[in-house]
Design a protein around this motif. Structure first.
Motif, PDB file in Angstrom:
ATOM      1  N   ARG A 418      49.996  48.600  42.496  1.00 17.11           N
ATOM      2  CA  ARG A 418      49.619  48.040  41.194  1.00 17.11           C
ATOM      3  C   ARG A 418      48.133  47.681  41.162  1.00 17.11           C
ATOM      4  NH1 ARG A 418      54.400  43.834  39.357  1.00 17.11           N
ATOM      5  NH2 ARG A 418      56.193  45.121  39.882  1.00 17.11           N
ATOM      6  N   LYS A 419      47.675  47.089  42.227  1.00 19.43           N
ATOM      7  CA  LYS A 419      46.256  46.719  42.286  1.00 19.43           C
ATOM      8  C   LYS A 419      45.379  47.968  42.208  1.00 19.43           C
ATOM      9  CE  LYS A 419      42.846  44.875  45.547  1.00 19.43           C
ATOM     10  NZ  LYS A 419      42.228  46.143  45.903  1.00 19.43           N
ATOM     11  N   GLU A 440      47.136  53.200  25.109  1.00 18.60           N
ATOM     12  CA  GLU A 440      47.837  51.944  24.828  1.00 18.60           C
ATOM     13  C   GLU A 440      48.818  51.614  25.940  1.00 18.60           C
ATOM     14  OE1 GLU A 440      49.631  52.269  21.042  1.00 18.60           O
ATOM     15  OE2 GLU A 440      47.733  52.225  19.926  1.00 18.60           O
ATOM     16  N   LEU A 441      49.425  52.621  26.502  1.00 24.00           N
ATOM     17  CA  LEU A 441      50.351  52.403  27.599  1.00 24.00           C
ATOM     18  C   LEU A 441      49.631  51.775  28.793  1.00 24.00           C
ATOM     19  CD1 LEU A 441      53.334  52.907  28.335  1.00 24.00           C
ATOM     20  CD2 LEU A 441      52.613  55.070  29.338  1.00 24.00           C
ATOM     21  N   PHE A 442      48.431  52.279  29.083  1.00 29.72           N
ATOM     22  CA  PHE A 442      47.662  51.739  30.199  1.00 29.72           C
ATOM     23  C   PHE A 442      47.171  50.323  29.894  1.00 29.72           C
ATOM     24  CE2 PHE A 442      46.429  56.310  31.483  1.00 29.72           C
ATOM     25  CZ  PHE A 442      47.629  56.454  32.161  1.00 29.72           C
ATOM     26  N   VAL A 443      46.779  50.085  28.660  1.00 30.88           N
ATOM     27  CA  VAL A 443      46.344  48.744  28.291  1.00 30.88           C
ATOM     28  C   VAL A 443      47.509  47.763  28.430  1.00 30.88           C
ATOM     29  CG1 VAL A 443      45.550  47.307  26.387  1.00 30.88           C
ATOM     30  CG2 VAL A 443      44.503  49.546  26.784  1.00 30.88           C
ATOM     31  N   GLU A 444      48.679  48.178  27.994  1.00 26.13           N
ATOM     32  CA  GLU A 444      49.852  47.314  28.136  1.00 26.13           C
ATOM     33  C   GLU A 444      50.148  47.041  29.607  1.00 26.13           C
ATOM     34  OE1 GLU A 444      54.511  46.976  26.639  1.00 26.13           O
ATOM     35  OE2 GLU A 444      53.295  48.735  26.130  1.00 26.13           O
ATOM     36  N   TYR A 445      49.888  48.031  30.444  1.00 29.66           N
ATOM     37  CA  TYR A 445      50.077  47.842  31.883  1.00 29.66           C
ATOM     38  C   TYR A 445      49.171  46.716  32.398  1.00 29.66           C
ATOM     39  CZ  TYR A 445      50.439  49.039  36.840  1.00 29.66           C
ATOM     40  OH  TYR A 445      50.653  48.994  38.204  1.00 29.66           O
ATOM     41  N   LEU A 446      47.925  46.739  31.968  1.00 25.86           N
ATOM     42  CA  LEU A 446      47.007  45.672  32.377  1.00 25.86           C
ATOM     43  C   LEU A 446      47.462  44.324  31.828  1.00 25.86           C
ATOM     44  CD1 LEU A 446      43.525  47.409  31.917  1.00 25.86           C
ATOM     45  CD2 LEU A 446      44.787  47.050  34.042  1.00 25.86           C
ATOM     46  N   VAL A 447      47.899  44.314  30.579  1.00 22.45           N
ATOM     47  CA  VAL A 447      48.362  43.063  29.978  1.00 22.45           C
ATOM     48  C   VAL A 447      49.571  42.524  30.736  1.00 22.45           C
ATOM     49  CG1 VAL A 447      49.349  42.031  27.908  1.00 22.45           C
ATOM     50  CG2 VAL A 447      47.429  43.605  27.711  1.00 22.45           C
ATOM     51  N   ARG A 448      50.467  43.409  31.091  1.00 22.12           N
ATOM     52  CA  ARG A 448      51.669  42.975  31.792  1.00 22.12           C
ATOM     53  C   ARG A 448      51.314  42.249  33.090  1.00 22.12           C
ATOM     54  NH1 ARG A 448      54.217  47.838  33.562  1.00 22.12           N
ATOM     55  NH2 ARG A 448      54.549  48.206  31.327  1.00 22.12           N
ATOM     56  N   HIS A 449      50.315  42.762  33.775  1.00 19.94           N
ATOM     57  CA  HIS A 449      49.956  42.128  35.039  1.00 19.94           C
ATOM     58  C   HIS A 449      49.002  40.958  34.860  1.00 19.94           C
ATOM     59  CE1 HIS A 449      51.524  46.057  36.438  1.00 19.94           C
ATOM     60  NE2 HIS A 449      52.029  45.280  37.397  1.00 19.94           N
ATOM     61  N   CYS A 450      48.412  40.850  33.700  1.00 22.24           N
ATOM     62  CA  CYS A 450      47.694  39.605  33.394  1.00 22.24           C
ATOM     63  C   CYS A 450      48.666  38.453  33.211  1.00 22.24           C
ATOM     64  CB  CYS A 450      46.855  39.766  32.115  1.00 22.24           C
ATOM     65  SG  CYS A 450      45.423  40.826  32.299  1.00 22.24           S
ATOM     66  N   ARG A 476      46.527  39.638  39.316  1.00 23.02           N
ATOM     67  CA  ARG A 476      46.309  39.126  37.963  1.00 23.02           C
ATOM     68  C   ARG A 476      44.820  39.014  37.665  1.00 23.02           C
ATOM     69  NH1 ARG A 476      48.937  33.529  37.296  1.00 23.02           N
ATOM     70  NH2 ARG A 476      47.180  32.945  38.597  1.00 23.02           N
ATOM     71  N   ALA A 477      44.050  38.521  38.615  1.00 22.85           N
ATOM     72  CA  ALA A 477      42.608  38.380  38.400  1.00 22.85           C
ATOM     73  C   ALA A 477      41.948  39.739  38.181  1.00 22.85           C
ATOM     74  CB  ALA A 477      41.979  37.665  39.596  1.00 22.85           C
ATOM     75  N   ILE A 478      42.391  40.741  38.928  1.00 21.89           N
ATOM     76  CA  ILE A 478      41.823  42.080  38.763  1.00 21.89           C
ATOM     77  C   ILE A 478      42.133  42.639  37.380  1.00 21.89           C
ATOM     78  CG2 ILE A 478      42.065  44.466  39.567  1.00 21.89           C
ATOM     79  CD1 ILE A 478      42.422  43.321  42.399  1.00 21.89           C
ATOM     80  N   CYS A 479      43.369  42.457  36.937  1.00 17.37           N
ATOM     81  CA  CYS A 479      43.750  42.988  35.630  1.00 17.37           C
ATOM     82  C   CYS A 479      43.044  42.238  34.498  1.00 17.37           C
ATOM     83  CB  CYS A 479      45.271  42.907  35.468  1.00 17.37           C
ATOM     84  SG  CYS A 479      46.172  44.017  36.567  1.00 17.37           S
ATOM     85  N   GLU A 480      42.896  40.937  34.639  1.00 20.32           N
ATOM     86  CA  GLU A 480      42.182  40.188  33.607  1.00 20.32           C
ATOM     87  C   GLU A 480      40.728  40.628  33.517  1.00 20.32           C
ATOM     88  OE1 GLU A 480      44.672  35.962  33.666  1.00 20.32           O
ATOM     89  OE2 GLU A 480      42.806  36.154  34.785  1.00 20.32           O
ATOM     90  N   LYS A 481      40.124  40.783  34.662  1.00 20.80           N
ATOM     91  CA  LYS A 481      38.729  41.229  34.665  1.00 20.80           C
ATOM     92  C   LYS A 481      38.615  42.628  34.088  1.00 20.80           C
ATOM     93  CE  LYS A 481      34.811  41.872  37.796  1.00 20.80           C
ATOM     94  NZ  LYS A 481      34.346  41.787  39.208  1.00 20.80           N
ATOM     95  N   GLY A 482      39.572  43.492  34.456  1.00 24.05           N
ATOM     96  CA  GLY A 482      39.547  44.864  33.943  1.00 24.05           C
ATOM     97  C   GLY A 482      39.740  44.916  32.438  1.00 24.05           C
ATOM     98  N   LEU A 483      40.703  44.130  31.925  1.00 20.96           N
ATOM     99  CA  LEU A 483      40.956  44.130  30.478  1.00 20.96           C
ATOM    100  C   LEU A 483      39.736  43.625  29.714  1.00 20.96           C
ATOM    101  CD1 LEU A 483      43.108  44.673  28.321  1.00 20.96           C
ATOM    102  CD2 LEU A 483      43.842  42.296  28.571  1.00 20.96           C
ATOM    103  N   LEU A 484      39.075  42.629  30.250  1.00 22.44           N
ATOM    104  CA  LEU A 484      37.881  42.107  29.585  1.00 22.44           C
ATOM    105  C   LEU A 484      36.745  43.128  29.633  1.00 22.44           C
ATOM    106  CD1 LEU A 484      36.986  39.535  28.150  1.00 22.44           C
ATOM    107  CD2 LEU A 484      36.097  38.702  30.327  1.00 22.44           C
ATOM    108  N   LEU A 485      36.639  43.846  30.731  1.00 20.38           N
ATOM    109  CA  LEU A 485      35.609  44.890  30.816  1.00 20.38           C
ATOM    110  C   LEU A 485      35.868  46.004  29.799  1.00 20.38           C
ATOM    111  CD1 LEU A 485      35.125  45.200  34.685  1.00 20.38           C
ATOM    112  CD2 LEU A 485      33.478  44.333  33.031  1.00 20.38           C
TER     113      LEU A 485
END
Length: 1705
Positions: A418-419, A440-450, A476-485
């Protein structure tokens, strides 16, 4: 130069160097280090000699020399220091043979001496590489135990000097290759490492000289052979170390062998390397590094095509992928830098392959991803992430394939995958790989792990085998940072994220990610601000996007927790502002005004945590925000739609989630705005159905929601509650049955009843006041609440209590709104509450559970509410409530967040009871005093928090009582006049015109002010500032009330009424100061309070206060006790004249009782000070009689010597004796008692009756007490005692002193009582005359039986007397002068001891002084050494105004006694000489100057350190007289003692050091050498460090040799003589000083005389001295001597053995 040369040839330098080399094996590390340092210093001067000596000791090897490692280190240093012209190949060859011979003599490997020998060979190689190699080559042929060591030397040489080694590689290989086949496994790692170093040397040579090729056919052949051997044999060894080292060497060799051989070797080499890649990180790093070299050479060669096809590479790549996992797996178990290096090497390998086969590598990686094998998939994803930016052009057409592969992995459970997948998605997005629905599927993946929560982390760790140590928090920190980027840095992602992110707000599983999603939405909205009008259209175009009502319902509920991570509440509020256009138009302006306020409240989480009720406040703000938003919208259809949205979202929260409770309230406030009764009823049913009343928070939220609905739909709510109640009838019946069966319990019924109670309570609380009376009467009147009393769970009890409290508040609210009515069965409700508190009478209030404490706090609050409503409380109920609650003051202070509200509630309850109690003034005053006395135990508690609670309760009740006296009372606690106030209704209570006024309003007498004042006044001096302030306010309230009440007949205040009001005003000013300035001095404040209280008290109140002072003084808080004492002193001082004898007697008894109970010394003294003040300001005889009577009683009934804290009466006697006024009066009273009664008792046989006997006994007891008092009086130092002994002071003191010797003599024989009696008398005398210092001297040293100590004691006493009573000195001197003629030694010694001290204070009586000097001079020849010493001490203490007349006489005595046979006398003489030289005239000293100098020099070598120090110091003092005619002679004495001074400047004893430093500084001006003045003032001479001393010696000898060359001879002679001193440190100093002089002197005579001698002595010291410091300094001295610039010729010296050996060869 010729002389110098001849001198150098005569120097035994070879012998010195030999000794230094021998010292390398010394047992002391200090000596070994010093020898090593010296040899390194002299090696550059004559390296050949050093090498000769080292080679000489090395011939015996390790068995004969214990530190061969040090020898070889010195030899290596010497070889490096050799000049090219000094290099003799044959000689160097011998050294090489010595080293190799030592190496081959042992089977050990890598020992310290072997490493040192190897460093020697490497040093030889730097000069003669061929010689060194030939020596090593000799030991490479045939079997040799040191073969590995030789190979290691070649490897070290290659690493140290690659440019010299590389050209000789062929020779090395030609000799090494033949023996490779016979190398054992244990030695193979060394050989393999050597090949690695050799190849690295070749690489370095090729870099520096690219045009010179070293690889010819022979070298290539050798390398190929070695390569084959390492590959085919060693790399397949069972020994892991052999395999690893072989692979590391092969990794360096692959670039040097032919491509043909490399291609042939690949099938065997690659599997070998890959096998090692699977080992631990350290081995994997070596393997991957070698593999990278192999791939680089095989694929990127410029001389031909790649040697490996991609199909052949797949095995390599498949093996490398798990290595990435291994790196990730070991970050916490090994060095992280090793793992990171390994990871980078793997990525370099893949990058190398990708540069040749990009498409094949891409397909390979995708296939590994599809295999779903965790290590391979994880590694492939990491490689893709690493290579995607670098191969974007080559992989451009492969984007769909990559997207599909990544999509197939979205359901993987491994945290590691996942990481890696999350990181890869971000990289793909940055290269425009994400488009359309897949994006959108990939974005939801990041959201799910946030949204990963802590519980998710626990579940994941339990359910799967992880790759690596990836934790969910990191994911979670990686996904949050990625989603914000994605949101901020990639513009192309904007169309993907909006409005898709709105969809991510609703799902329950993504609740944890809402904060980050809202932040991203806010960023998108900020970027889209230019076309915000399209936002709503974008949402309407998609049916899967939630409508605004659903979003609003979700976001409002999620506002609940303001402290959740990522500041979710702030992010939600920000998003609501941005999304306002999606909601009804009129909401925008309201939100723009309201939302910033809410954001400000939660902006600082740390500040928010300081408020214990922040959550409740925040929830209320949310409900108000929702209510006002609904009022602003005014769209009933939208409100109905929002209600439906709230209803649907119950599925999003679990019942135990606090958001569910807030959802109840949100729906409740919405239903309050709806008029559709059917809709409301349906939603209430739904709400109750969805609620889980077993959970307290959910139950409370439901009750509050029902209450909110009841505000508009009361009947609907009551109908629903009745239905619920009817449906649990069976449960109630079962509850009734449970009363007869303790085993029957039903938790469900508890929950239902708790919920019902809360719902009824909140319904009553929020319902309209005008219609609530009938409902409450029905609820209470039907006794339905009694059914709720049997709940057992604490939360259920709290719920029922809260419901009763809410009922009471509803009654109060009705009264506020103008619809008052009494609460029926109020007393019964109070009983319910006390029952639910769960506290029996036998329970301990100090032991309560947390839940029980919360229950009790709620119960107290409910009691207050019920007490405050009509009808009036009955006396029985009131007493029952107080009995059940007052003990809560004793609760411990923790947990403070629960205890503090509980105490506040208790205080409020007591105030409410006071306000609603009593029918008239007297009864109210009695009730007040009753409560206050109950609280007294807490006001005077030793626990700070209990005192604060008690004082706060008292103050609050007095405030309420004062308002009650002035304006009646208000049930709501309003101050002053208010609509709720209840004045005394005279018509109701009858006509009071015929009754005293006390029955109408309380009288001053009823307040018992005297009793109250002594309770609270000491608290004004408390240690706690809050208690002090509260106590002052309490006194202010008491006197404010008292002045407003009628005074009792015949009473009078301590002044007129205006004075009283002025005192009260002053008291209020003090309180105002306390409130405004907390830094004011507490003592000043207390004094002002006491002064005001003293005025405000009436006479009777004052008497009561004084009589009750004992408990206040005995309080455990010292400051409060001191305050009580100060108050008593102030009262008797200002108003003592008003007290009768009976009052005085009773007050004295109270104070004496307090003194007896107080054990703390200082506090007892303060109590006695109060007694003294009572005596001084009243009738002292009454007080004295009470004191003596109490003392007599104690003597008879107690063992006064064993009383804790001492006997208080004795302290009282001391206090009287020290009192300025009372001392004389008390002594007169004691004398009168002694005059009245005889000490001798009556004969009991004379027939007195029993009354007479008892009176006689009492008189005897009082007499005994008086004797004790008189003895204590003398010890106390009263003035009367001084007057009593003034006339006989000298005679008494002289007799006591003269007896000391005799008593000590008796004590030495075992008779101690005489000495104790004498000491007791002396102590009493000292105390009587006030000589406390003399008493301390006696107490410290009086029982020491050693003669010196008691003699010193007499001297100390004499000095003390002389300072205290100079007028008595002459009489004492006359007495002691005559006493020196007594026969007994002890008498003469005591007299001499006293006289020797008194003489220095005899300047005022010349005739007596002359007689004293004559007697002292006569007795310096006394048979007793002690008398001789004391007389001499007395002579040198003659006052300065008279000493000049006697200086010559005293100096003559000193000169004679310097030859005394007793060492103690000599020591005294030297110290006395130091004293008298400070004041002696020149004409008295000059005649004996030389005699004194000679005798002092003899004493400077004494073993007594004090003697040495004083002798040096006295010699320095003589420098003041060494001028004029005696200058030259004294200068000779200086130079004679100068060496000794220099040597003892670093003596072991600190006092000797200081004396030598000061003496040298005194001598510097006489020596007239300019440089010495600055040198003797430098910091070096004052330092105690050895290094600073040696620096000083170097500087001094340089100055000495330069300016005093003629005296070098005698200086050296004295210094050399000191080499035999009894102190090792002086020997070491002499060694260093003599070596320093010789190293700096250029006088050939001096060098000829002493150089060889000193070297010889150094050799002897090095060989024979048992002290390490001497041997170490000798080693350093060799370095100084041999480095001397005047001694050059020795640098060509060689050992004779070495010369002969060289000649023979």
């Amino acid at each position: 130069m010729a002389s110098s040369s001849s001198l150098g040839s005569s120097i035994p330098a070879p012998e010195a160097v030999q000794v230094l080399v021998s010292s390398l094996a010394d047992e002391s590390p200090m000596v070994r280090e010093a020898s090593m340092a010296s040899l390194k210093d002299i090696s550059p001067l004559n390296p050949l000699l050093v090498l000769d000596c080292c080679s000489a000791v090395s011939r015996g090897g390790r068995r004969r020399f214990g530190n061969m490692a040090g020898v070889f280190q010195v030899m290596a240093f010497g070889v490096r220091a050799l000049d090219k012209n000094d290099i003799d190949a044959s000689y160097i060859g011998k050294l090489a043979k010595i080293a190799t011979a030592e190496i081959i003599s042992s089977k050990e490997l890598n020992a310290d001496w072997q490493r040192a020998a190897a460093s020697l060979l490497v040093a030889i190689g730097s000069h003669l590489p061929d010689l060194m190699m030939e020596e090593i080559f000799l030991h490479l042929s045939g079997p040799s135990s040191a073969l590995a060591a030789m190979i290691q030397i070649l490897a070290d040489f290659a690493s140290a000097d690659a440019l010299q080694f590389a050209p000789r590689l062929k020779g090395v290989l030609s000799r090494v290759l033949p023996i490779l086949g016979n190398v054992r496994d244990a030695q193979r790692p060394i050989f393999a490492n050597a090949f690695k170093c050799w190849c690295q040397a070749v690489w370095q040579y090729n870099v520096d000289f690219p045009s010179n090729s070293l690889i010819d056919g022979d070298v290539m052949s050798f390398l190929n052979s070695a390569f084959e051997l390492l590959l085919r044999v060693w790399a397949g060894s069972r020994d892991l170390k052999v395999r690893v080292s072989s692979v590391e060497a092969l990794g360096q060799m692959v670039g040097l062998i032919t491509r043909t051989q490399l291609k042939t070797a690949l099938p065997r080499l690659i599997p070998t390397i890959l096998e090692l890649c699977k080992k631990d990180q350290d081995i994997a790093l070596i393997a991957t590094s070698s593999l990278y070299n192999l791939l680089n050479v095989s694929l990127l060669s410029e001389t031909g095509p790649p040697l490996l096809e991609f199909e052949e590479l797949t095995v390599i790549l498949s093996t490398l992928l798990p290595v990435i996992c291994m790196d990730n797996d070991g970050k916490e178990h090994s060095d992280f830098s090793v793992g990171l290096k390994t990871y980078n090497e793997v990525q370099r390998c893949f990058l190398t392959v990708g540069s040749i086969y990009p498409e094949d590598l891409f397909s390979f990686l995708l296939n590994k991803c599809r295999l779903r094998e965790e290590p391979l998939t994880f590694g492939a994803l990491c490689v893709l992430k690493h290579l995607l930016p670098r191969s974007s052009e080559a992989w451009h057409n492969k984007r769909p394939l990559l997207v599909d592969a990544v999509k197939s992995l979205l359901d993987e459970q491994s945290l590691g995958i996942r990481k890696a997948l999350s990181e890869l998605i971000v990289v793909m997005a940055s290269h425009c790989y994400l488009v359309g629905p897949t994006a959108e599927l990939f974005v939801e993946y990041l959201v799910r792990h946030c949204a990963v929560s802590e519980q998710d982390r626990i579940d994941l760790e339990r359910s799967q085998a992880k790759v690596g140590l990836i934790c969910p928090t990191e994911l979670r920190a990686i996904c949050e940072k990625g989603l914000l980027l994605l949101t901020i840095t990639i513009p192309e992602m904007e169309h993907v994220l909006w409005p898709f992110l709105l969809k991510m707000i609703i799902p329950r599983d993504y609740t944890g990610a809402v904060a980050m999603v809202c932040r991203c939405i806010a960023e998108l909205c900020r970027h889209r601000s230019s076309y915000n009008n399209n936002m709503l259209d974008d949402c309407k175009d998609r049916s899967d996007i939630p409508n605004p009502e659903e979003l609003f319902a979700r976001l409002v509920v999620l506002l609940h927790n303001p402290l959740v991570r990522e500041q979710r509440a702030t992010q939600i509020l920000t998003v609501l502002c941005y999304l306002a256009p999606m909601f009804p138009r009129n909401i925008n302006l309201f939100w723009q005004d309201e939302i910033p306020k809410m954001k400000a409240y939660v902006s600082d989480p740390e500040d928010l945590k300081l408020d214990p009720s922040y959550q409740e406040t925040w929830d209320d703000m949310i409900i108000n925000f929702l209510a006002e938003s609904l009022d602003v919208i005014q769209d009933i259809d939208w409100v109905i739609s929002l209600g439906n949205a709230f209803t649907k979202q119950y599925a999003l929260y679990t019942p135990d989630n606090e958001h569910s409770a807030l959802l109840h309230r949100c729906l409740g406030i919405l239903l309050q705005k709806v008029n559709d009764r059917a809709y409301v009823r349906g939603k209430i049913d739904w709400m109750y159905k969805q609620a889980n009343i077993t959970i307290p928070t959910n139950r409370l939220g439901l009750a509050k929601a029902i209450g909110l609905v009841a505000a508009s739909h009361l009947d609907t709510v009551l109908d629903k509650l009745k239905n619920i109640l009817d449906n649990v009838g069976q449960s109630i019946f079962q509850r009734f049955l449970s009363l007869f069966s303790e085993s029957y319990r039903t938790e469900e019924s508890d929950d239902v009843h708790a919920a019902l109670a809360l719902m009824y309570g909140y319904a009553a609380r929020y319902a309209p006041s005008m219609v609530i009376e009938a409902r409450i009467d029905a609820l209470v009147g039907t006794n339905m609440l009694s059914k709720l009393l049997h709940v057992r769970h604490p939360t259920a009890k709290q719920a029922v209590i809260t419901a009763i409290d809410l009922l009471g508040r509803a009654v109060i609210n009705a009264a506020e709104n103008g619809a008052p009515f009494p609460l029926k069965r109020r007393d019964q409700l109070l009983d319910y509450i006390l029952t639910l508190m769960g506290r029996d009478e036998s329970d301990d209030f100090a032991d309560s559970s947390l839940e029980l404490l919360r229950t009790q706090a709620l119960a107290l609050n409910a009691c207050t509410t019920l007490v405050s409503v009509e009808p009036k409380l009955t006396i029985e109920t009131r007493n029952r409530v107080m009995k059940a609650t007052l003990g809560f003051f004793a609760l411990p202070n923790d947990p403070i967040d629960v205890i503090n509200p509980l105490i506040d509630n208790l205080i409020t309850l007591l105030c409410a009871i006071l306000l609603t109690s009593g029918e008239d003034g007297r009864s109210r005053a009695e009730q007040l005093l009753h409560i206050l006395r109950q609280i007294d135990q807490y006001v005077s508690s030793h626990m700070d928090y209990q005192r604060r609670r008690g004082c706060l309760a008292v103050y609050e009740m007095l405030v309420k009582f004062r308002m009650l006296c002035v304006s009646g009372y208000c049930a709501l606690g309003c101050r002053g006049s208010c609509t709720h106030s209840k004045q005394i209704d005279r018509t109701l209570h009858g006509n009071f015109s015929n009754l005293p006024s006390a029955f109408v309003s309380p009288s001053r007498e009823a307040l018992s002010l005297g009793d109250r004042v002594i309770m609270y006044l000491p608290r004004c001096a408390d240690t706690d500032s809050e208690v002090r302030e509260l106590s002052a306010q309490i006194l202010d309230q008491l006197f404010s009330i008292s002045l407003s009440l009628p005074k009792p007949l015949g009473s009078s205040v301590g002044g007129d009424i205006e004075l009283c009001y002025g005192a009260l005003s002053s008291l209020e000013d003090v309180i105002a100061i306390l409130r405004s300035d907390s830094s004011i001095d507490p003592s000043e404040v207390f004094n002002r309070i006491v002064a005001s209280v003293c005025i405000l008290l009436t006479k009777d109140e004052l008497v009561d206060t004084l009589h009750g002072c004992m408990p206040a003084i005995c309080n455990r808080i010292k400051q409060s006790a001191e305050g009580a004492i100060l108050a008593v002193i102030e009262f008797v001082t200002k108003r003592g004249a008003e007290l009768s004898e009976a009052n005085i007697s009773r007050t004295a008894q109270s104070l004496l009782s307090a003194a007896g109970h107080v054990t703390e010394k200082q506090l007892r003294l303060e109590v006695l000070g109060a007694i003294s003040s009572l005596s001084e300001n009243t009738n002292e005889k009454v007080v004295f009689n009470e004191v003596l009577t109490a003392a007599a009683r104690d003597i008879v009934t107690k063992d006064i010597s064993r009383l804790r804290g001492g006997w208080s009466m004795q302290d009282a006697f001391h206090a009287f004796s020290q009192h300025i006024v009372l001392s004389v009066l008390f002594l007169e009273h004691l004398i009168s008692v002694l005059n009245q009664t005889r000490v001798t008792k009556s004969d009991p046989g004379k027939g007195e009756n029993s009354i007479l006997l008892s009176e006689t006994q009492l008189a005897d007891d009082i007499l005994q007490a008086a004797i004790f008092a008189l003895t204590a009086f003398f010890r106390g130092g009263g003035k009367v005692g001084k007057r009593a002994v003034e006339q006989r002071y000298s005679s008494v003191l002289a007799a006591l002193i003269l007896q000391f010797g005799k008593c000590h003599g008796l004590a030495n024989s075992g008779q101690h009582e005489p000495l104790r009696a004498l000491l007791t008398a002396f102590q009493a005398f000292c105390e009587c005359v006030g000589d406390l210092e003399m008493g301390k001297i006696l107490a410290r040293d009086s029982e020491q039986n050693e003669k010196e100590k008691w003699i010193n004691l007499i001297g100390n006493l004499a000095g003390c007397i002389s300072m205290k009573r100079p007028k008595e000195v002459e009489n004492l001197c006359k007495i002691f002068t005559k006493s020196l003629n007594l026969q007994e030694n002890f008498q003469r010694e005591a007299a001499a001891a006293a006289l020797s001290e008194f003489v220095c204070y005899s300047s005022g009586f010349s005739s007596t002084l002359e007689e004293m000097v004559e007697v002292l001079c006569r007795h310096v020849s006394d048979e007793s050494p002690t008398v001789r010493c004391l007389c001499l001490r007395g002579l040198v203490k003659i006052p300065s105004v008279h000493i000049y007349r006697h200086t010559t006489q005293v100096l003559g005595v000193i000169l004679a006694l310097l030859d005394d046979l007793d060492e103690s006398v000599q020591l005294t003489v030297v110290s006395c000489l130091l004293m008298i030289l400070d004041t002696s005239p020149k004409d008295a000293v000059e005649p004996i100057l030389l005699n004194l100098s000679v005798r002092l020099r003899n004493l400077q070598i004494s073993m007594n350190v004090k003697m040495r120090a004083d002798a040096f110091a006295a010699f320095g003092a003589l420098s003041n007289y060494g001028i004029g005619a005696h200058k030259d002679a004294f200068l000779e004495q200086i130079h004679a003692t100068l060496p000794r001074l220099i040597l003892h400047l670093h003596d072991d004893d600190l006092a000797v050091r200081h004396a030598c430093r000061n003496t040298l500084k005194r001598f510097a001006p006489l020596m007239e050498i300019e440089g010495l003045l600055a040198l003797f003032d430098s910091h070096r001479i004052n330092s105690d460090h050895r290094s600073a001393y040696e620096d000083f010696v170097r500087d001094f000898t340089r100055q000495f040799v330069q300016h005093l060359s003629s005296r070098v001879d005698t200086f050296m002679a004295s210094t050399i003589q000191a080499l035999n001193a009894p102190w090792p440190i002086i020997q070491a100093n002499a060694i260093y000083v003599s070596s320093s002089i010789l190293s700096l002197s250029d006088d050939p005579n001096i060098l000829a005389l002493y150089h060889a001698q000193v070297l010889g002595m150094l050799v002897g010291k090095m060989s024979r001295s048992a002290d390490a410091v001497v041997r170490a300094r000798s080693s350093l001295a060799f370095s100084l001597l041999l480095k001397s610039t005047n001694l050059i010729s020795w640098r060509a010296a060689r050992l004779d053995q070495a010369d002969s050996a060289r000649k023979g060869s």
